[in-house]
Scaffold this active site. Sequence first.
Site, PDB file in Angstrom:
ATOM      1  N   MET A   1       1.453   3.185   2.423  1.00 56.38           N
ATOM      2  CA  MET A   1       2.149   3.449   3.677  1.00 56.38           C
ATOM      3  C   MET A   1       3.079   2.333   4.115  1.00 56.38           C
ATOM      4  SD  MET A   1      -0.884   5.282   5.366  1.00 56.38           S
ATOM      5  CE  MET A   1      -1.459   5.880   3.821  1.00 56.38           C
ATOM      6  N   GLY A   2       2.820   1.169   3.623  1.00 55.94           N
ATOM      7  CA  GLY A   2       3.647   0.059   4.068  1.00 55.94           C
ATOM      8  C   GLY A   2       3.322  -1.170   3.259  1.00 55.94           C
TER       9      GLY A   2
ATOM     10  N   VAL B   1       2.366  -5.289   3.329  1.00 59.23           N
ATOM     11  CA  VAL B   1       1.808  -6.317   4.197  1.00 59.23           C
ATOM     12  C   VAL B   1       2.430  -7.651   3.848  1.00 59.23           C
ATOM     13  CG1 VAL B   1      -0.299  -7.427   4.976  1.00 59.23           C
ATOM     14  CG2 VAL B   1      -0.352  -5.042   4.265  1.00 59.23           C
TER      15      VAL B   1
ATOM     16  N   GLY C   1       0.833  -1.182   0.000  1.00 56.94           N
ATOM     17  CA  GLY C   1       0.000   0.000   0.000  1.00 56.94           C
ATOM     18  C   GLY C   1       0.867   1.231   0.000  1.00 56.94           C
TER      19      GLY C   1
ATOM     20  N   ASP D   1      -8.346   6.662   5.677  1.00 54.00           N
ATOM     21  CA  ASP D   1      -7.823   6.045   4.453  1.00 54.00           C
ATOM     22  C   ASP D   1      -8.796   5.004   3.922  1.00 54.00           C
ATOM     23  OD1 ASP D   1      -4.748   4.299   3.533  1.00 54.00           O
ATOM     24  OD2 ASP D   1      -6.006   5.721   2.436  1.00 54.00           O
TER      25      ASP D   1
ATOM     26  N   LYS E   1       2.064  -5.796   8.890  1.00 49.96           N
ATOM     27  CA  LYS E   1       2.188  -4.600   8.067  1.00 49.96           C
ATOM     28  C   LYS E   1       3.401  -3.833   8.545  1.00 49.96           C
ATOM     29  CE  LYS E   1       0.039  -0.749   5.995  1.00 49.96           C
ATOM     30  NZ  LYS E   1      -0.953  -0.537   4.962  1.00 49.96           N
TER      31      LYS E   1
END
Lengths: 127, 247, 325
Positions: C37-38, C40, C35, C146, C55
Site C-alpha cells: 500500500m505504501g 515506509v 509494502g 492486513d 508511511k
Amino acid sequence: MTKPIFGLLLGGFLGIFDGLSALVSAPETAPQIVGIVIGSTIKGIVAGAAIGWFARKVNSLPLGIVFGLSVGLLLAFFVAAMGDQSGKHYYWEIMLPGGILGILVGYATQRYGRSRAGAPVAARPHS
Amino acid sequence: MDHERGDRRFPPTSHTLIEAITSPHGEERSRALDLLVTAYWRPVYTYLRLRWHLEPADAEDLTQEFFASLMEKEMFAGYDPKRARFRTYLRVCLDGFASNRHKAANRLKRGGGVSILSLDFVDAEGDLQTLEVADVSDPEAQFRLTWIRSLLAESVKQLEGEFKEKGKDRSFEVFERYDLSDLSTGDHPTYAELGQALGLPATQVNNYLAAARRRFRSIVLDRLRAVCVSDAEFQAEARDLFGRADL
Amino acid sequence: MRPISETVVGRLREVVTFPDLAGTKYELLGSLGRGGMGTVYRARDRELDREVALKVLHGPLVEISARERMLREARVLASLEHPGVVPVHDVGTTADGRLFYAMKLVRGSALHQAIEGKSLNELLQLFLRICEPVAFAHARGIIHRDLKPMNIMLGPFGEVLVMDWGIAKLLAIEEGTTCPGTQPPQGSPHQADQTSPGTILGTPGYMSPEQARGDQTQIDARTDIYSLGAVLQFLVSGSELSRYYTPRISGICRKAMAPDPAHRYATVSDLMTDVIRLLEGLPIAAYPERLTRRAERVLRKYRLPIGLVMAYVITRALIALLGRT
C-alpha cells in the site's frame, strides 16, 4: 490453599495408604496395623508440612524433589530405627517407599498450591 | 554534436525509439541516435575495456565504429521487444561487433566515411580507474551498472546546467551537499545543520532540496523514457531501477 | 563530468522515488521498506528532533471527500492506545498530494526474521501477545485487515508491535470498491506486481477468502481471525519447525482459517483461549479428541507423578515378594 497445608494434607493422605499397604507387603504386621497406620499418617503429615513449607520458600522443582526425598528418608529412618514390637528393624521396607513418597510430595508442592498470599503458581506449560 | 555539454532539452519522442532510428527523416534519425549515443557511449566504452580487455585506444576506436555502424546499418531489423530489453539487445550487438573486429583484426581508418563523435574518452577512462568497477564475470550486469551510472550522471549534469542558468544555484548546492555527497545514510547532516552551513533556515533547505529532487526525478524519467523502446520496457526498467513503475 | 561513486548512485536511485516533503516538518533520511500500500521511510521530525517512520501511500488522493473520510479514520486509529499498537504521531499530505502517516520508528525486526531458534512454547506465547492488540482493536470496532508477519515487529525490549492498522480499510473506502492488493491470495506481500517471476505460489495467504473476493459486506472481525490463524501457522511451520505442527495446533489453525466465517472462532478471545489451553495441555475446542488420545496426553502430562506412584507400588510389591522368600 497454601503449599504447607497442601503438603500436610497430601502427606497425611499418602501416609494412610502407606500404612495400609503394609498389610500387603508385610502381612505378618497385621496385628499392629492400627499403630502402623497412625504412625505412618503422622509421619506423612509432618513430612508433608515440612516439604510444603520448603516449597513455599524455595521455588525450584529439582530442589523441592531433593528436599522431599531427604525428609521422606529421614523420617522413615526414625520410624525404622524404632523397630517393631519384636525388635525387628525394617529399614529398607520403610525407607524406600518413604523416600519415593517424599519425592512425590516434593513434586506436588512445587507445582501446586499458593506460595504467597494471592500469588498463583505459574503452571509450567506442557507442549 | 557535442555530447559533453549535455542536451538540455530532451523532447519526448513521439515514436518509438526503433521507429525513430529507422526513420527516413534524417533529422529524426539523427536525434534518436543522439539520444542513444548519449545514453550508451560510456557503458559501451567501459564494456569494451573490461569485457574485451581492449586498450584505451582500441576501445575508443571501436566505440566510434560501433555507433557509426548503428547509424548506417539495419541493426534493428532483428530486434524483438518481447524477447529482450533494448539494452540487452544493444549489448549483444556490441558483442557481435567486437567479436567480428577481433577476428578480422582490421581497423577502420579514421575519417573513412565515418562521422566522428566527440566523446570525452579521457574522462571515461578516468572513471574506470577511480571507481569501484565491479567484477567482469557478469558482462550483462556490468553493462547495466555503467549504463545506470551514466544515466544518473547525465541527469545530474543536466540539472546543474538548468538550475545554474535559472539562477537556482542555491537549490543545486543543497542537492549537491545532501544527495551527491559520499555519505552513508546515517551520516547525513540535518537540514538545520546544512542550513547553518549555508546561511539558510531549515525550512528553506527542505524546500530547495525538494525542488531539486523534483526536477531531478523529472529529468531522469524523461531520459529513461527516451531510450526505451516501448512503454512496457519503460515500466520494466523503472521497476528495475527504482523498485516501482508508478512514478 | 563529475564522477559519482556507487554510494551516490544508490542514493540517487532512492531519491528518484522519494516523496516530496516540502512544506512539512519532516526530513527524509532513507527508505525502510515497501509494502503493497505504501512505502515506509525513515525521516526526522525537525521540530521534535527525533526519528520517525513515515508511511507514504502510493497514489495521490484526488477527491476532497475521500481525504476527509481518511482523516476521520486516521483519528480513530490514533485513538488506539495499546502497547501492541504502533502509535501514530501525525498525518498529512505530501506536496504531490499523497497521504502519509508519521509513526513511531520501531527499531526491531519483523516477525519472520525474529523467530529463529525459539521454542514452541515461546512461539505460542508470542502469538498470544500478537492477538492482544487485535482483540483490543476489535473491542473498539477497528479491524486490521492486513495481518501478516511483515506487519508484526518485535522490538528491542521484546515487545510485540502490530503495524499498519486499518490502512486497508481506508484505501478500500477511498477506492470505493475492493481492498487493494486483491489479486489472488498470495503469501509474499511485497510482491506488488504479478508479472514478477518471483511470485511465490503455495505459501499460505494471509488474506481471508471474503477479502480476496473483494466482498466488503462480509468483512468483520473474523477476517482478522483468519489472518491470525495464518500467522500462527506461519509461526509453527517454518521449514525447521515443522515438527511443532501437531494435530492440535493444526486444528486451531484450521478452525481459525475456515473458509466460512461462521465456522471460525467468533472472537480473538476464543482463539486465545484455545491456544492457552493448548499450552496447558487441556482439551481445546478446535480439536475434539478421542478418549484414547486424550488419555495419552494426560498420561504424558502427568508422567512424573504417575511414574512416582508406580515406583512406589513396585517397591511395595518387591518388598512383599522379597519378604516371602
